[in-house]
Structures are given as structure tokens and as C-alpha cells.
Design a protein around this motif. Sequence first.
Motif, PDB file in Angstrom:
ATOM      1  N   LEU A  47       0.824  -1.211   0.000  1.00  0.00           N
ATOM      2  CA  LEU A  47       0.000   0.000   0.000  1.00  0.00           C
ATOM      3  C   LEU A  47       0.856   1.258   0.000  1.00  0.00           C
ATOM      4  O   LEU A  47       0.540   2.240  -0.691  1.00  0.00           O
ATOM      5  CB  LEU A  47      -0.926  -0.003   1.216  1.00  0.00           C
ATOM      6  CG  LEU A  47      -2.081  -1.016   1.195  1.00  0.00           C
ATOM      7  CD1 LEU A  47      -2.835  -0.990   2.517  1.00  0.00           C
ATOM      8  CD2 LEU A  47      -3.027  -0.740   0.038  1.00  0.00           C
ATOM      9  N   ARG A  48       1.940   1.233   0.781  1.00  0.00           N
ATOM     10  CA  ARG A  48       2.844   2.400   0.777  1.00  0.00           C
ATOM     11  C   ARG A  48       3.407   2.641  -0.622  1.00  0.00           C
ATOM     12  O   ARG A  48       3.475   3.783  -1.089  1.00  0.00           O
ATOM     13  CB  ARG A  48       3.983   2.171   1.773  1.00  0.00           C
ATOM     14  CG  ARG A  48       3.577   2.291   3.233  1.00  0.00           C
ATOM     15  CD  ARG A  48       4.778   2.131   4.150  1.00  0.00           C
ATOM     16  NE  ARG A  48       4.429   2.252   5.546  1.00  0.00           N
ATOM     17  CZ  ARG A  48       4.325   3.392   6.208  1.00  0.00           C
ATOM     18  NH1 ARG A  48       4.548   4.540   5.558  1.00  0.00           N
ATOM     19  NH2 ARG A  48       4.009   3.427   7.495  1.00  0.00           N
ATOM     20  N   GLU A  49       3.819   1.567  -1.290  1.00  0.00           N
ATOM     21  CA  GLU A  49       4.358   1.713  -2.653  1.00  0.00           C
ATOM     22  C   GLU A  49       3.274   2.202  -3.602  1.00  0.00           C
ATOM     23  O   GLU A  49       3.549   2.980  -4.533  1.00  0.00           O
ATOM     24  CB  GLU A  49       4.933   0.384  -3.125  1.00  0.00           C
ATOM     25  CG  GLU A  49       6.177  -0.056  -2.363  1.00  0.00           C
ATOM     26  CD  GLU A  49       6.785  -1.317  -2.940  1.00  0.00           C
ATOM     27  OE1 GLU A  49       6.783  -1.455  -4.188  1.00  0.00           O
ATOM     28  OE2 GLU A  49       7.258  -2.168  -2.157  1.00  0.00           O
ATOM     29  N   ALA A  50       2.025   1.750  -3.402  1.00  0.00           N
ATOM     30  CA  ALA A  50       0.930   2.201  -4.269  1.00  0.00           C
ATOM     31  C   ALA A  50       0.685   3.703  -4.094  1.00  0.00           C
ATOM     32  O   ALA A  50       0.476   4.427  -5.067  1.00  0.00           O
ATOM     33  CB  ALA A  50      -0.340   1.411  -3.946  1.00  0.00           C
ATOM     34  N   PHE A  51       0.727   4.180  -2.843  1.00  0.00           N
ATOM     35  CA  PHE A  51       0.524   5.616  -2.605  1.00  0.00           C
ATOM     36  C   PHE A  51       1.643   6.434  -3.258  1.00  0.00           C
ATOM     37  O   PHE A  51       1.393   7.504  -3.825  1.00  0.00           O
ATOM     38  CB  PHE A  51       0.484   5.899  -1.107  1.00  0.00           C
ATOM     39  CG  PHE A  51      -0.641   5.204  -0.375  1.00  0.00           C
ATOM     40  CD1 PHE A  51      -1.836   4.916  -1.031  1.00  0.00           C
ATOM     41  CD2 PHE A  51      -0.510   4.848   0.963  1.00  0.00           C
ATOM     42  CE1 PHE A  51      -2.879   4.285  -0.371  1.00  0.00           C
ATOM     43  CE2 PHE A  51      -1.543   4.215   1.632  1.00  0.00           C
ATOM     44  CZ  PHE A  51      -2.724   3.934   0.969  1.00  0.00           C
ATOM     45  N   ASP A  52       2.871   5.926  -3.182  1.00  0.00           N
ATOM     46  CA  ASP A  52       3.990   6.611  -3.853  1.00  0.00           C
ATOM     47  C   ASP A  52       3.770   6.625  -5.360  1.00  0.00           C
ATOM     48  O   ASP A  52       4.027   7.632  -6.031  1.00  0.00           O
ATOM     49  CB  ASP A  52       5.308   5.909  -3.517  1.00  0.00           C
ATOM     50  CG  ASP A  52       5.725   6.123  -2.075  1.00  0.00           C
ATOM     51  OD1 ASP A  52       5.242   7.093  -1.457  1.00  0.00           O
ATOM     52  OD2 ASP A  52       6.523   5.319  -1.556  1.00  0.00           O
ATOM     53  N   TYR A  53       3.297   5.492  -5.886  1.00  0.00           N
ATOM     54  CA  TYR A  53       3.092   5.379  -7.338  1.00  0.00           C
ATOM     55  C   TYR A  53       2.012   6.355  -7.815  1.00  0.00           C
ATOM     56  O   TYR A  53       2.177   7.023  -8.844  1.00  0.00           O
ATOM     57  CB  TYR A  53       2.702   3.940  -7.676  1.00  0.00           C
ATOM     58  CG  TYR A  53       2.325   3.724  -9.119  1.00  0.00           C
ATOM     59  CD1 TYR A  53       3.302   3.611 -10.108  1.00  0.00           C
ATOM     60  CD2 TYR A  53       0.991   3.616  -9.506  1.00  0.00           C
ATOM     61  CE1 TYR A  53       2.961   3.415 -11.432  1.00  0.00           C
ATOM     62  CE2 TYR A  53       0.631   3.412 -10.828  1.00  0.00           C
ATOM     63  CZ  TYR A  53       1.632   3.312 -11.790  1.00  0.00           C
ATOM     64  OH  TYR A  53       1.294   3.119 -13.098  1.00  0.00           O
ATOM     65  N   PHE A  54       0.906   6.443  -7.064  1.00  0.00           N
ATOM     66  CA  PHE A  54      -0.192   7.327  -7.459  1.00  0.00           C
ATOM     67  C   PHE A  54       0.073   8.780  -7.092  1.00  0.00           C
ATOM     68  O   PHE A  54      -0.637   9.675  -7.554  1.00  0.00           O
ATOM     69  CB  PHE A  54      -1.503   6.869  -6.812  1.00  0.00           C
ATOM     70  CG  PHE A  54      -2.028   5.563  -7.347  1.00  0.00           C
ATOM     71  CD1 PHE A  54      -2.218   5.376  -8.698  1.00  0.00           C
ATOM     72  CD2 PHE A  54      -2.339   4.519  -6.488  1.00  0.00           C
ATOM     73  CE1 PHE A  54      -2.701   4.184  -9.205  1.00  0.00           C
ATOM     74  CE2 PHE A  54      -2.823   3.321  -6.973  1.00  0.00           C
ATOM     75  CZ  PHE A  54      -3.003   3.153  -8.335  1.00  0.00           C
ATOM     76  N   GLY A  55       1.058   9.018  -6.239  1.00  0.00           N
ATOM     77  CA  GLY A  55       1.392  10.385  -5.866  1.00  0.00           C
ATOM     78  C   GLY A  55       0.447  10.990  -4.841  1.00  0.00           C
ATOM     79  O   GLY A  55       0.282  12.210  -4.790  1.00  0.00           O
ATOM     80  N   GLY A  56      -0.184  10.149  -4.023  1.00  0.00           N
ATOM     81  CA  GLY A  56      -1.102  10.660  -3.005  1.00  0.00           C
ATOM     82  C   GLY A  56      -1.848   9.527  -2.333  1.00  0.00           C
ATOM     83  O   GLY A  56      -1.698   8.361  -2.707  1.00  0.00           O
ATOM     84  N   VAL A  57      -2.645   9.898  -1.344  1.00  0.00           N
ATOM     85  CA  VAL A  57      -3.389   8.913  -0.566  1.00  0.00           C
ATOM     86  C   VAL A  57      -4.886   9.158  -0.764  1.00  0.00           C
ATOM     87  O   VAL A  57      -5.346  10.292  -0.576  1.00  0.00           O
ATOM     88  CB  VAL A  57      -3.035   9.013   0.937  1.00  0.00           C
ATOM     89  CG1 VAL A  57      -3.839   7.994   1.750  1.00  0.00           C
ATOM     90  CG2 VAL A  57      -1.546   8.793   1.142  1.00  0.00           C
ATOM     91  N   PRO A  58      -5.663   8.156  -1.147  1.00  0.00           N
ATOM     92  CA  PRO A  58      -7.104   8.351  -1.300  1.00  0.00           C
ATOM     93  C   PRO A  58      -7.784   8.493   0.059  1.00  0.00           C
ATOM     94  O   PRO A  58      -7.206   8.167   1.101  1.00  0.00           O
ATOM     95  CB  PRO A  58      -7.562   7.068  -2.008  1.00  0.00           C
ATOM     96  CG  PRO A  58      -6.563   6.046  -1.574  1.00  0.00           C
ATOM     97  CD  PRO A  58      -5.253   6.775  -1.445  1.00  0.00           C
ATOM     98  N   GLU A  59      -9.020   8.949   0.033  1.00  0.00           N
ATOM     99  CA  GLU A  59      -9.765   9.115   1.284  1.00  0.00           C
ATOM    100  C   GLU A  59     -10.110   7.756   1.900  1.00  0.00           C
ATOM    101  O   GLU A  59      -9.998   7.565   3.109  1.00  0.00           O
ATOM    102  CB  GLU A  59     -11.042   9.913   1.018  1.00  0.00           C
ATOM    103  CG  GLU A  59     -11.823  10.240   2.278  1.00  0.00           C
ATOM    104  CD  GLU A  59     -13.031  11.114   1.990  1.00  0.00           C
ATOM    105  OE1 GLU A  59     -13.963  11.140   2.826  1.00  0.00           O
ATOM    106  OE2 GLU A  59     -13.060  11.759   0.918  1.00  0.00           O
ATOM    107  N   HIS A  60     -10.535   6.806   1.057  1.00  0.00           N
ATOM    108  CA  HIS A  60     -10.906   5.479   1.525  1.00  0.00           C
ATOM    109  C   HIS A  60     -10.122   4.407   0.766  1.00  0.00           C
ATOM    110  O   HIS A  60      -9.813   4.602  -0.410  1.00  0.00           O
ATOM    111  CB  HIS A  60     -12.405   5.199   1.312  1.00  0.00           C
ATOM    112  CG  HIS A  60     -13.301   6.179   1.980  1.00  0.00           C
ATOM    113  ND1 HIS A  60     -14.502   6.603   1.427  1.00  0.00           N
ATOM    114  CD2 HIS A  60     -13.191   6.831   3.169  1.00  0.00           C
ATOM    115  CE1 HIS A  60     -15.074   7.469   2.230  1.00  0.00           C
ATOM    116  NE2 HIS A  60     -14.297   7.637   3.292  1.00  0.00           N
ATOM    117  N   VAL A  61      -9.836   3.295   1.447  1.00  0.00           N
ATOM    118  CA  VAL A  61      -9.294   2.111   0.779  1.00  0.00           C
ATOM    119  C   VAL A  61     -10.227   0.955   1.095  1.00  0.00           C
ATOM    120  O   VAL A  61     -10.499   0.659   2.265  1.00  0.00           O
ATOM    121  CB  VAL A  61      -7.860   1.782   1.233  1.00  0.00           C
ATOM    122  CG1 VAL A  61      -7.354   0.537   0.512  1.00  0.00           C
ATOM    123  CG2 VAL A  61      -6.927   2.961   0.966  1.00  0.00           C
TER     124      VAL A  61
END
Length: 227
Positions: free
Chosen positions: A156-170
Motif C-alpha cells: 500500500l505504501r508503494e501504491a501511494f507513492d506510485y499514485f502520488g497521493g493517498v485516497p480518502e478510503h481504501v
Amino acid sequence: MARRGESVRAIAKQLECSRNTVRRYLRNEGARRYGPREPRTCKLDEFKPYLRERVQQARPRWIPATVLLREIRERGYAGGISQLKAWLAPLKKSEPEPLVRFETPPGKQMQADFTYVRRGRNPLLALVATMGYSRASFVKFVECSGENVSTLCAGLREAFDYFGGVPEHVLFDNTKAVVIERDAYGEGLHRWNGELRELAQACGFTPRLCRPYRAKTKGKVERFNSY
């Protein structure tokens, strides 16, 4: 065979019947067809209207065949449970629940799930994270024997780095790597896996669970998994 020009003698020889039989079927159109069979009487017939009414009254719940058997025996039914179960089986099939496409605005939701790429002695899993609005997806392949929270959080940390941000919900599935006990503190108040809860607090997202046995709730990531 007659239309192909074969003689009555040749047809009778091939079909191993008499020539008179061949002539009768060629001359009489009605002899070529079987009429509708008379429906077989069944001990259950007179009780079917009552059973249909009972099944309809109970919907969406289902009355066990043993209960219905007891009820109709009190009304004079002398048959067994096998034919009752066979007759009830088509009535038990309910209409599929209609699917309603659920869309979210940008940055609102991300769906995450594990999928097996290879099983056996050397298993290969993939953590797939798909954004709800754009369907943009991140995939992390891992060699491990099963889904675990450490692999999930790292991915998940790598996904947030890849997308360039954190969504409100997962949005997650109901796996032990995510939730220890569903509705532990009341409806919608789950007992989350501690490591995932800490990640959510650190990164600033709210974990959500899809409905049990309803993988289509997170259909965006499930569709990507099939690819």
C-alpha cells in the motif's frame, strides 16, 4: 431416405422393418409424430397450490422441506420427501440481485486485493490496487505462501507513492490481514488488524470493508485481477 430416391424395399432393409410399415409412414403424415403424453399423476399434485403459497409467504426466507413435509402430511399427503425436494428445487432459485454501478469522485476511493498468480511449492501473489475513478492500477508481485498484513502494508505504501497521493478510503476484502473481527464494536465498527490500523492513521486514509461474500462490491479491482 425416400426424398433421396431410395426404394421402399431399400428403406425397409436398412431400418429392419416391414415394407408395409415404410409405406404407412410415407403415406400418413400423422403416423410420423407422437402425440403429447398424458401427464403422470403424482401424490404431490393436490398439495402444490398450498406449497406455492407457503413458499411465497416466506420470501426472502426459505422454509425447509422437512417442515413443509410435516405440514402437508397433516393435510393427508402420503408420499415421501424425495419428490417434495425435487419439486421445490426450482422454486428455491431466487432472482439474481441487480447490480448497481457505484462510482466515486477522483481521490475518493482505492480498492486493494491480493490475487494468486501461481500456486504450489513456489507461490506467487500479486497485490493489486485500483483507483475507483480513473481505474489506474498498481501491481506488486510477491513470493510468499499467503496473504499477510506486512506484505499488504508495504504494498500500500508503494501504491501511494506510485499514485502520488493517498485516497480518502481504501476498500478491502474481509481477510485476516485486514480485519480481525467484523462489527466487533457494533454495526460498521470493526476490529482492524493493528498494523493496518497504524498505517491508516499514519497515511491518513480510512479503511473500508466490502460486503461479505460479495466480491463484486470491489468489482474494479476484481476485474483487473482477472486480466
